[in-house]
Design a protein around this motif. Sequence first.
Motif, PDB file in Angstrom:
ATOM      1  N   SER A 217     -52.996 -36.409  29.530  1.00 41.92           N
ATOM      2  CA  SER A 217     -54.250 -36.812  30.163  1.00 41.92           C
ATOM      3  C   SER A 217     -55.286 -37.108  29.083  1.00 41.92           C
ATOM      4  N   LYS A 218     -56.300 -37.885  29.482  1.00 38.88           N
ATOM      5  CA  LYS A 218     -57.407 -38.229  28.595  1.00 38.88           C
ATOM      6  C   LYS A 218     -58.661 -38.269  29.455  1.00 38.88           C
ATOM      7  N   THR A 219     -59.694 -37.514  29.036  1.00 33.19           N
ATOM      8  CA  THR A 219     -60.930 -37.424  29.797  1.00 33.19           C
ATOM      9  C   THR A 219     -62.112 -37.628  28.862  1.00 33.19           C
ATOM     10  N   LYS A 220     -63.009 -38.543  29.220  1.00 31.90           N
ATOM     11  CA  LYS A 220     -64.206 -38.739  28.411  1.00 31.90           C
ATOM     12  C   LYS A 220     -65.155 -37.572  28.658  1.00 31.90           C
ATOM     13  N   GLN A 221     -65.676 -37.016  27.560  1.00 33.17           N
ATOM     14  CA  GLN A 221     -66.559 -35.860  27.607  1.00 33.17           C
ATOM     15  C   GLN A 221     -68.027 -36.297  27.577  1.00 33.17           C
ATOM     16  N   PRO A 222     -68.939 -35.446  28.018  1.00 33.33           N
ATOM     17  CA  PRO A 222     -70.369 -35.790  27.997  1.00 33.33           C
ATOM     18  C   PRO A 222     -70.900 -36.158  26.603  1.00 33.33           C
ATOM     19  N   ASN A 223     -70.270 -35.601  25.549  1.00 36.46           N
ATOM     20  CA  ASN A 223     -70.715 -35.903  24.190  1.00 36.46           C
ATOM     21  C   ASN A 223     -70.152 -37.227  23.654  1.00 36.46           C
TER      22      ASN A 223
END
Length: 166
Positions: free
Chosen positions: A81-87
């Motif tokens: 999986s790959k998830t864009k983070q708030p940072n």
Amino acid sequence: MIAEQFVKKYLPEALKVEKETGFHHLITLTQGALESGWGEKALENNFFGIKWSEGDKQAKQLITTTEYLSTPNAKFPMVISKTKQPNGKYKYIVKDNFRSYPTAAEGFADHIQFFLKNPRYAKAVEVKNDPDKFFDEIAKAGYATAPDYAEKLKQVMHSVIIRIPK
């Protein structure tokens, strides 16, 4: 394995490494504890999360791990999986190749060789007798992708210290 058992079992290895290389025993013991979950995740004696690279003499093993990277197109043997983070970074759950060792002693010895052979850790090697500074330097050099890696190491080190027999 609980923390007390880990320290009791692997303190002699860390002290041996210190005697042979000058790297403070808390460096290997602490990093081994953090990276392996107090020995619970030291698959094939890789206590330090050292990845396998082409040309490594060690055997390799495919392990699930988490990486935090700036790029949305990182390459791994398998991306789960790959998830864009708030940072703005990307959190990857992946399978990647890690080194494998026949014994814990070989894993501990290779841990230090890894730092000595990689020029990006030169500043860390200069402070090998000061675990706090060493942890800061390996974090800056990118040993792990976790943004709070040095602080995690320092927290674990305090747990290690209180478990070392006086």
